[in-house]
Structure formats: structure tokens, C-alpha cells
Design a protein around this motif. Sequence first.
Motif, PDB file in Angstrom:
ATOM      1  N   LYS A 140       0.827  -1.204   0.000  1.00 31.89           N
ATOM      2  CA  LYS A 140       0.000   0.000   0.000  1.00 31.89           C
ATOM      3  C   LYS A 140       0.865   1.258   0.000  1.00 31.89           C
ATOM      4  O   LYS A 140       0.572   2.234  -0.704  1.00 31.89           O
ATOM      5  N   GLU A 141       1.953   1.236   0.775  1.00 32.38           N
ATOM      6  CA  GLU A 141       2.833   2.411   0.864  1.00 32.38           C
ATOM      7  C   GLU A 141       3.623   2.626  -0.417  1.00 32.38           C
ATOM      8  O   GLU A 141       4.066   3.750  -0.702  1.00 32.38           O
ATOM      9  N   LEU A 142       3.794   1.566  -1.203  1.00 36.33           N
ATOM     10  CA  LEU A 142       4.531   1.700  -2.463  1.00 36.33           C
ATOM     11  C   LEU A 142       3.737   2.470  -3.515  1.00 36.33           C
ATOM     12  O   LEU A 142       4.325   3.143  -4.369  1.00 36.33           O
ATOM     13  N   VAL A 143       2.429   2.398  -3.457  1.00 34.68           N
ATOM     14  CA  VAL A 143       1.575   3.012  -4.487  1.00 34.68           C
ATOM     15  C   VAL A 143       1.847   4.511  -4.663  1.00 34.68           C
ATOM     16  O   VAL A 143       2.096   4.961  -5.792  1.00 34.68           O
ATOM     17  N   PRO A 144       1.813   5.335  -3.593  1.00 38.52           N
ATOM     18  CA  PRO A 144       2.080   6.765  -3.795  1.00 38.52           C
ATOM     19  C   PRO A 144       3.530   7.067  -4.184  1.00 38.52           C
ATOM     20  O   PRO A 144       3.795   8.077  -4.831  1.00 38.52           O
ATOM     21  N   ILE A 145       4.456   6.178  -3.804  1.00 40.82           N
ATOM     22  CA  ILE A 145       5.854   6.367  -4.213  1.00 40.82           C
ATOM     23  C   ILE A 145       5.964   6.218  -5.731  1.00 40.82           C
ATOM     24  O   ILE A 145       6.587   7.048  -6.417  1.00 40.82           O
ATOM     25  N   ILE A 146       5.351   5.178  -6.260  1.00 45.87           N
ATOM     26  CA  ILE A 146       5.373   4.982  -7.715  1.00 45.87           C
ATOM     27  C   ILE A 146       4.671   6.135  -8.424  1.00 45.87           C
ATOM     28  O   ILE A 146       5.131   6.617  -9.469  1.00 45.87           O
ATOM     29  N   GLU A 147       3.587   6.605  -7.853  1.00 47.24           N
ATOM     30  CA  GLU A 147       2.852   7.723  -8.452  1.00 47.24           C
ATOM     31  C   GLU A 147       3.720   8.978  -8.497  1.00 47.24           C
ATOM     32  O   GLU A 147       3.712   9.723  -9.489  1.00 47.24           O
ATOM     33  N   SER A 148       4.486   9.209  -7.442  1.00 45.98           N
ATOM     34  CA  SER A 148       5.393  10.368  -7.415  1.00 45.98           C
ATOM     35  C   SER A 148       6.453  10.263  -8.495  1.00 45.98           C
ATOM     36  O   SER A 148       6.793  11.250  -9.157  1.00 45.98           O
ATOM     37  N   ILE A 149       6.953   9.052  -8.692  1.00 46.19           N
ATOM     38  CA  ILE A 149       7.978   8.842  -9.725  1.00 46.19           C
ATOM     39  C   ILE A 149       7.369   9.031 -11.116  1.00 46.19           C
ATOM     40  O   ILE A 149       7.980   9.663 -11.998  1.00 46.19           O
ATOM     41  N   LYS A 150       6.176   8.505 -11.330  1.00 47.40           N
ATOM     42  CA  LYS A 150       5.501   8.661 -12.625  1.00 47.40           C
ATOM     43  C   LYS A 150       5.275  10.137 -12.952  1.00 47.40           C
ATOM     44  O   LYS A 150       5.359  10.554 -14.112  1.00 47.40           O
ATOM     45  N   ASN A 151       5.023  10.933 -11.916  1.00 45.34           N
ATOM     46  CA  ASN A 151       4.775  12.362 -12.104  1.00 45.34           C
ATOM     47  C   ASN A 151       6.051  13.194 -12.066  1.00 45.34           C
ATOM     48  O   ASN A 151       5.993  14.430 -12.031  1.00 45.34           O
ATOM     49  N   ARG A 152       7.195  12.497 -12.068  1.00 48.45           N
ATOM     50  CA  ARG A 152       8.511  13.160 -12.078  1.00 48.45           C
ATOM     51  C   ARG A 152       8.679  14.142 -10.908  1.00 48.45           C
ATOM     52  O   ARG A 152       9.190  15.254 -11.064  1.00 48.45           O
ATOM     53  N   LYS A 153       8.231  13.725  -9.766  1.00 49.89           N
ATOM     54  CA  LYS A 153       8.351  14.567  -8.581  1.00 49.89           C
ATOM     55  C   LYS A 153       9.812  14.698  -8.161  1.00 49.89           C
ATOM     56  O   LYS A 153      10.606  13.772  -8.306  1.00 49.89           O
ATOM     57  N   ASN A 154      10.176  15.868  -7.663  1.00 53.73           N
ATOM     58  CA  ASN A 154      11.484  16.095  -7.050  1.00 53.73           C
ATOM     59  C   ASN A 154      11.283  16.284  -5.554  1.00 53.73           C
ATOM     60  O   ASN A 154      10.324  16.936  -5.129  1.00 53.73           O
ATOM     61  N   ASN A 155      12.165  15.708  -4.759  1.00 53.04           N
ATOM     62  CA  ASN A 155      12.100  15.951  -3.323  1.00 53.04           C
ATOM     63  C   ASN A 155      13.487  16.248  -2.770  1.00 53.04           C
ATOM     64  O   ASN A 155      14.504  16.005  -3.426  1.00 53.04           O
ATOM     65  N   LYS A 156      13.522  16.790  -1.589  1.00 48.52           N
ATOM     66  CA  LYS A 156      14.776  17.146  -0.956  1.00 48.52           C
ATOM     67  C   LYS A 156      15.385  15.910  -0.309  1.00 48.52           C
ATOM     68  O   LYS A 156      14.714  15.182   0.421  1.00 48.52           O
TER      69      LYS A 156
END
Length: 259
Positions: A140-156
Motif C-alpha cells: 500500500k505504501e509503495l503506491v504513492p511512491i510509484i505515483e510520485s515517480i511517474k509524475n517526475r516529482k522532485n524531493n529534498k
Amino acid sequence: MNNIIFYFTGTGNCLKVAKDIAKEFGNSEIVSMGKPGKYNLTKQYDTIGFVYPTYCWGLPKKVIEFVTDINLNNNKNAYFYSITTCGGSAGYAVYQIYELLLNNHNVKLNYGEKLTMFSNYIVLYNMSEKIDEITKKSNKELVPIIESIKNRKNNKINKLTKILWILNKLFVINVSKADKYYKVNDNCNACGICKEVCPVKNIEMQNNKPKFNHNCEQCVACIQYCPQKAINYKNVTQNRRRYTNPEISYKELSEKNNE
């Protein structure tokens, strides 16, 4: 869109994560970081991912070597991300990838995240019986991580205390000969599964017994996947539960290791 995902695994957890990412992305190559020698990326990729476990609050030795030596000259403009799996704290493991990419390749890690999965370091403790419960939660926790990667999110990517880097460095210095503590009992039937699942090909069969060649990563895949519980560490693991990712068979792991 071309994507490539590099992974390192002992129990299959990180291969499972890499496969989940590839399924969402499509058109994705999955490559083990356990491969010998330097990896040369001749093709150009839109996204390049690294999926790996946390060992002693940092990176496995082989992952450090792989990321340091990989040729990224044709892929400076790709979107780079990393996921480190861990049983609790990820320690220095995300920042280390950021640092290795920047210092060795002048490449920025766009996104780095940890994923809590089933804690399975059998060398130190007997593992939980709550495999299904913990696995469902990590899925379940992997789902939003993959979504962030698909959306090319940048994080600190936050740098953590130096002591974690020191602890990991000591682990990396000493890990290669950790296999001197492995014991093989009379349950061994020479099936060779330990040889097949070792991600760095540290095991050969000699006189129908596994022989360890002091190139160990202490992923303990050999202990976890042995169907006879014939391999043990310092005589402390023989009565402890074993764990391998429910979705990754030893045959699949062997095939990926030998591609």
C-alpha cells in the motif's frame, strides 16, 4: 518512453518493488546490480531507478561499487530516482545514492524515498510471523511512491549524521569475509539453490556442498532460500524463521541473476 530499473536483492523484496514499478511504467528493463564489472548504459533512458535494501544504515557494498562505476555519459538528462527498502530506519541509504551520483557522475538524484518492508535480517533476530500483514502495508505504501515517480516529482534529499556513514563504511570494509561464519549441516542435499540465488555469485558447489568464496554481501539469500535449512550463521540462525518475498521464487531470482 524508455525506462531502466537497477535493483539489488537477497530475499526478493527489491526485485518485487522493481517489477511493480516496471508494470506501472511499461517499456522497462530490470537489471541486477549484482552483475560483475562496470555497466555501460549505451542507450538513452527517460527514467533511471535504483532499488536496493538498507544494510547497516547505508548501502550494500555492491550497490556502492555499481553506482560508482556505471557509465551514465549518455543519460545526464534522465530522471533519476531511488527507493531503499528497510525494516525500520533507512539511515544514510538515500543520501548515499544522491552523493554517489553527484560526485561520480555530476548527476542529480531527483527523487529518493524509503519503503518499509518485512524486516528479515535473520543474523540478528528471529523474524516476525506477521508476513502477510506487513507485506500488505508495504504494498500500500509503495503506491504513492510509484505515483510520485511517474509524475517526475522532485524531493529534498536530507543529509544525516556522519556516524551513520561511519557505521556503514565499517560494515562495507568487513562484509566480504562474513561468509567465514557460515556453517553447512548434514541436511544439505546439494540442490544448488544457494548458488543460484546468490546475487554476486559468491557460492560454488564443491564436493556436493556450497563453498563460499569471500565475496559476500551478507544478503543471506543462501540462508533464507535453502529448503533444508542447511546453511546457518554462527550457529545462531538454525532455529529462526526464514523469509523470502512471497511473490519471488528462487527460480525467478536465479533467472534474473543469470541474465
